[in-house]
Each structure stands twice: as structure tokens, then as C-alpha cells.
Scaffold this motif. Structure first.
Motif, PDB file in Angstrom:
ATOM      1  N   CYS A 132       0.810  -1.216   0.000  1.00 13.96           N
ATOM      2  CA  CYS A 132       0.000   0.000   0.000  1.00 13.96           C
ATOM      3  C   CYS A 132       0.840   1.262   0.000  1.00 13.96           C
ATOM      4  CB  CYS A 132      -0.921   0.027   1.221  1.00 13.96           C
ATOM      5  SG  CYS A 132      -2.136  -1.301   1.212  1.00 13.96           S
ATOM      6  N   SER A 133       2.128   1.146   0.226  1.00 17.20           N
ATOM      7  CA  SER A 133       2.967   2.336   0.321  1.00 17.20           C
ATOM      8  C   SER A 133       3.263   2.893  -1.064  1.00 17.20           C
ATOM      9  CB  SER A 133       4.266   2.008   1.050  1.00 17.20           C
ATOM     10  OG  SER A 133       5.037   1.113   0.272  1.00 17.20           O
ATOM     11  N   ILE A 134       3.617   4.179  -1.084  1.00 19.67           N
ATOM     12  CA  ILE A 134       3.933   4.823  -2.344  1.00 19.67           C
ATOM     13  C   ILE A 134       5.447   4.855  -2.516  1.00 19.67           C
ATOM     14  CG2 ILE A 134       1.823   6.178  -2.421  1.00 19.67           C
ATOM     15  CD1 ILE A 134       3.362   8.554  -1.346  1.00 19.67           C
ATOM     16  N   SER A 135       5.883   4.990  -3.747  1.00 16.93           N
ATOM     17  CA  SER A 135       7.309   4.995  -4.026  1.00 16.93           C
ATOM     18  C   SER A 135       7.953   6.290  -3.534  1.00 16.93           C
ATOM     19  CB  SER A 135       7.551   4.845  -5.527  1.00 16.93           C
ATOM     20  OG  SER A 135       7.189   6.044  -6.195  1.00 16.93           O
ATOM     21  N   LYS A 136       9.258   6.263  -3.422  1.00 16.11           N
ATOM     22  CA  LYS A 136      10.010   7.439  -2.991  1.00 16.11           C
ATOM     23  C   LYS A 136       9.813   8.588  -3.976  1.00 16.11           C
ATOM     24  CE  LYS A 136      14.626   8.891  -1.627  1.00 16.11           C
ATOM     25  NZ  LYS A 136      16.016   8.493  -1.473  1.00 16.11           N
ATOM     26  N   GLU A 137       9.776   8.273  -5.271  1.00 23.40           N
ATOM     27  CA  GLU A 137       9.580   9.301  -6.294  1.00 23.40           C
ATOM     28  C   GLU A 137       8.233   9.999  -6.120  1.00 23.40           C
ATOM     29  OE1 GLU A 137       8.939   9.739 -11.110  1.00 23.40           O
ATOM     30  OE2 GLU A 137       9.781   7.882 -10.325  1.00 23.40           O
ATOM     31  N   VAL A 138       7.165   9.222  -5.927  1.00 24.93           N
ATOM     32  CA  VAL A 138       5.829   9.804  -5.741  1.00 24.93           C
ATOM     33  C   VAL A 138       5.788  10.610  -4.446  1.00 24.93           C
ATOM     34  CG1 VAL A 138       3.407   9.240  -5.269  1.00 24.93           C
ATOM     35  CG2 VAL A 138       4.603   8.136  -7.158  1.00 24.93           C
ATOM     36  N   ARG A 139       6.407  10.109  -3.395  1.00 22.57           N
ATOM     37  CA  ARG A 139       6.453  10.834  -2.130  1.00 22.57           C
ATOM     38  C   ARG A 139       7.144  12.191  -2.315  1.00 22.57           C
ATOM     39  NH1 ARG A 139       7.103   6.722   0.809  1.00 22.57           N
ATOM     40  NH2 ARG A 139       9.313   6.449   0.495  1.00 22.57           N
ATOM     41  N   ASN A 140       8.244  12.215  -3.076  1.00 20.06           N
ATOM     42  CA  ASN A 140       8.952  13.470  -3.342  1.00 20.06           C
ATOM     43  C   ASN A 140       8.116  14.412  -4.203  1.00 20.06           C
ATOM     44  OD1 ASN A 140      11.201  12.774  -1.836  1.00 20.06           O
ATOM     45  ND2 ASN A 140      12.276  11.890  -3.573  1.00 20.06           N
ATOM     46  N   GLU A 141       7.409  13.867  -5.191  1.00 22.35           N
ATOM     47  CA  GLU A 141       6.534  14.707  -6.019  1.00 22.35           C
ATOM     48  C   GLU A 141       5.425  15.329  -5.168  1.00 22.35           C
ATOM     49  OE1 GLU A 141       6.857  12.681 -10.440  1.00 22.35           O
ATOM     50  OE2 GLU A 141       5.545  11.750  -8.965  1.00 22.35           O
ATOM     51  N   ARG A 142       4.838  14.546  -4.291  1.00 22.29           N
ATOM     52  CA  ARG A 142       3.780  15.062  -3.411  1.00 22.29           C
ATOM     53  C   ARG A 142       4.307  16.194  -2.527  1.00 22.29           C
ATOM     54  NH1 ARG A 142      -0.913  12.693  -2.325  1.00 22.29           N
ATOM     55  NH2 ARG A 142      -0.747  13.169  -0.105  1.00 22.29           N
ATOM     56  N   LYS A 143       5.510  16.028  -1.989  1.00 19.41           N
ATOM     57  CA  LYS A 143       6.107  17.069  -1.151  1.00 19.41           C
ATOM     58  C   LYS A 143       6.377  18.333  -1.957  1.00 19.41           C
ATOM     59  CE  LYS A 143       8.124  14.093   2.329  1.00 19.41           C
ATOM     60  NZ  LYS A 143       9.338  13.540   2.931  1.00 19.41           N
TER      61      LYS A 143
ATOM     62  N   ILE B  80       4.749  19.294  -4.720  1.00 17.00           N
ATOM     63  CA  ILE B  80       3.461  19.885  -5.104  1.00 17.00           C
ATOM     64  C   ILE B  80       2.819  20.599  -3.915  1.00 17.00           C
ATOM     65  CG2 ILE B  80       1.094  19.334  -5.833  1.00 17.00           C
ATOM     66  CD1 ILE B  80       2.350  17.077  -7.571  1.00 17.00           C
ATOM     67  N   ASN B  81       3.047  20.123  -2.720  1.00 21.01           N
ATOM     68  CA  ASN B  81       2.452  20.696  -1.511  1.00 21.01           C
ATOM     69  C   ASN B  81       2.639  22.217  -1.478  1.00 21.01           C
ATOM     70  OD1 ASN B  81       1.287  20.254   1.215  1.00 21.01           O
ATOM     71  ND2 ASN B  81       3.232  21.146   1.874  1.00 21.01           N
ATOM     72  N   GLY B  82       1.548  22.950  -1.274  1.00 27.05           N
ATOM     73  CA  GLY B  82       1.643  24.397  -1.144  1.00 27.05           C
ATOM     74  C   GLY B  82       0.727  25.138  -2.100  1.00 27.05           C
TER      75      GLY B  82
ATOM     76  N   TYR C 136      -4.231  25.262  -4.244  1.00 30.02           N
ATOM     77  CA  TYR C 136      -3.637  24.907  -2.962  1.00 30.02           C
ATOM     78  C   TYR C 136      -3.683  23.394  -2.816  1.00 30.02           C
ATOM     79  CZ  TYR C 136      -3.094  24.361   2.065  1.00 30.02           C
ATOM     80  OH  TYR C 136      -2.676  23.958   3.303  1.00 30.02           O
ATOM     81  N   PHE C 137      -2.515  22.803  -2.553  1.00 35.62           N
ATOM     82  CA  PHE C 137      -2.399  21.358  -2.358  1.00 35.62           C
ATOM     83  C   PHE C 137      -1.846  21.108  -0.960  1.00 35.62           C
ATOM     84  CE2 PHE C 137      -1.813  22.139  -6.896  1.00 35.62           C
ATOM     85  CZ  PHE C 137      -2.703  21.249  -7.451  1.00 35.62           C
ATOM     86  N   LEU C 138      -2.579  20.343  -0.138  1.00 37.78           N
ATOM     87  CA  LEU C 138      -2.140  19.981   1.200  1.00 37.78           C
ATOM     88  C   LEU C 138      -1.749  18.508   1.171  1.00 37.78           C
ATOM     89  CD1 LEU C 138      -1.701  20.810   4.110  1.00 37.78           C
ATOM     90  CD2 LEU C 138      -4.107  20.296   4.552  1.00 37.78           C
ATOM     91  N   GLU C 139      -0.465  18.255   1.306  1.00 39.45           N
ATOM     92  CA  GLU C 139       0.064  16.910   1.115  1.00 39.45           C
ATOM     93  C   GLU C 139      -0.324  15.952   2.226  1.00 39.45           C
ATOM     94  OE1 GLU C 139       3.508  14.009   1.645  1.00 39.45           O
ATOM     95  OE2 GLU C 139       3.567  15.966   2.600  1.00 39.45           O
ATOM     96  N   ASN C 140      -0.434  16.428   3.459  1.00 35.34           N
ATOM     97  CA  ASN C 140      -0.623  15.479   4.562  1.00 35.34           C
ATOM     98  C   ASN C 140      -2.010  14.840   4.599  1.00 35.34           C
ATOM     99  OD1 ASN C 140      -2.154  17.570   5.573  1.00 35.34           O
ATOM    100  ND2 ASN C 140      -1.188  17.591   7.576  1.00 35.34           N
ATOM    101  N   ASN C 141      -3.037  15.450   3.973  1.00 35.42           N
ATOM    102  CA  ASN C 141      -4.340  14.777   3.923  1.00 35.42           C
ATOM    103  C   ASN C 141      -4.917  14.712   2.504  1.00 35.42           C
ATOM    104  OD1 ASN C 141      -5.345  17.330   3.457  1.00 35.42           O
ATOM    105  ND2 ASN C 141      -6.675  17.372   5.244  1.00 35.42           N
TER     106      ASN C 141
ATOM    107  N   ARG D 262      -9.789  16.660  -3.774  1.00 32.72           N
ATOM    108  CA  ARG D 262      -8.934  15.638  -3.172  1.00 32.72           C
ATOM    109  C   ARG D 262      -7.974  15.244  -4.291  1.00 32.72           C
ATOM    110  NH1 ARG D 262      -9.204  13.214   1.150  1.00 32.72           N
ATOM    111  NH2 ARG D 262     -11.438  13.440   1.467  1.00 32.72           N
ATOM    112  N   TRP D 263      -6.688  15.183  -3.997  1.00 32.33           N
ATOM    113  CA  TRP D 263      -5.697  14.951  -5.038  1.00 32.33           C
ATOM    114  C   TRP D 263      -4.710  13.863  -4.628  1.00 32.33           C
ATOM    115  CZ3 TRP D 263      -0.385  15.964  -4.447  1.00 32.33           C
ATOM    116  CH2 TRP D 263      -0.024  16.573  -3.236  1.00 32.33           C
TER     117      TRP D 263
END
Length: 160
Positions: free
Chosen positions: A18-29, A31-33, A68-73, A95-96
Motif C-alpha cells: 500500500c505504500s507509495i514509491s520514494k519518487e511519488v512521495r517526493n513529487e507530493r512534497k 506539489i504541496n503548497g 492549494y495542495f495539502l500533502e498530509n491529507n 482531493r488529489w
């Protein structure tokens, strides 16, 4: 003892899948903001276009919109400016997420939600290919058909 080990191994496999890849995690971070959609352009065909984007407003209405993109939720919003009488300005809640694509560019996907964070239109949403992404700029693309010919809508954002 063996039963516990098997259960723990099965649980680890389920959680790991269920976890996301490191690349996707970095993209989400990244995009956040807060972002501003500076330009909406069209590629793949000549002429001018009148487009309805995201079943919401004309393409030109989105220029200058704030996102506005909020990464944590995985929620956020975009706001279309209200200074144009042709455009229905206001805030839309979303929701994104980032969808990993092993065969090409990852995709930013979103769907509309209400104030209680419930989906408005069920499983209807939008996917935009991430062409480029860094700390200050983001370029997304969606492919559509116009009179049977492919056209790409390109969205250029700058981070605030």
C-alpha cells in the motif's frame, strides 16, 4: 511462535504493497503548497480554442487561478478569479494524489469534494500528466480530442 511470524510477515506484505514509491512521495512534497496557474495553452493543432476545463469553466478563466495542495491529507482547492463577469469565480475543493506511471510521466489526479471532504461526483475525476516539476514551476498536460484530432492542453504553474 511460527503463527505469529507468519501473521507478521503477511501484515508487512500488505502494508508494504500500500505504500507509495520514494519518487511519488517526493513529487507530493514538491506539489504541496500554493500555486498560480499562469498559462493554459494548446498543442497539436492550429487555431484558437474555446475549451471547458474540468467541466467547470472556460480555459481562459483558469489563467490566474490559485491552487492549494495539502500533502498530509491529500486535499486542496483551486480558486478562479472573480474579476471577470464571463467566468464563474470562486473556490472549488478537491482531493488529489499522484498516480505512479512506470511507463512514462506520473500523473496528478484530482476529484471534487464538498466541505465535509466527501466526493461530489463519485468516481469522476481528472488526470494530468506531470511534464515537469520543481520547487518553483510545474507543467501538466491532458490529452483530449477535438473533432477527432488529438490536442494537448498544457497547464503552466508557478509556486507562490
Amino acid at each position: 511462535m511460527i503463527k505469529n511470524s507468519v501473521v507478521m510477515l503477511a501484515l508487512a506484505l500488505i502494508l508494504g504493497s500500500c505504500s507509495i514509491s520514494k519518487e511519488v512521495r517526493n513529487e507530493r512534497k514538491t506539489i504541496n503548497g500554493n500555486w498560480v496557474l499562469e498559462h493554459v495553452g494548446y498543442e497539436g493543432s492550429e487555431g484558437s480554442f474555446k475549451s471547458m476545463l474540468f467541466e467547470d469553466a472556460n480555459g481562459f478563466c483558469f489563467e490566474g487561478s490559485t491552487w492549494y495542495f495539502l500533502e498530509n491529507n491529500s486535499t486542496g482547492s483551486y480558486a478562479i478569479p472573480t474579476d471577470n463577469s464571463v467566468c464563474a469565480g470562486g473556490v472549488r475543493n478537491i482531493r488529489w494524489s499522484v498516480l505512479e506511471n512506470e511507463n512514462g510521466n506520473d500523473k496528478l489526479q484530482f476529484k471534487y469534494i464538498d466541505e465535509k471532504k466527501k466526493d461530489i461526483y463519485g468516481k469522476v475525476g481528472y488526470r494530468l500528466e506531470i511534464l515537469s516539476l520543481n520547487e518553483s514551476q510545474m507543467t501538466l498536460k491532458s490529452d483530449v480530442n477535438v473533432d477527432g484530432s488529438p490536442v494537448s492542453v498544457v497547464y503552466k504553474f508557478s509556486k507562490q
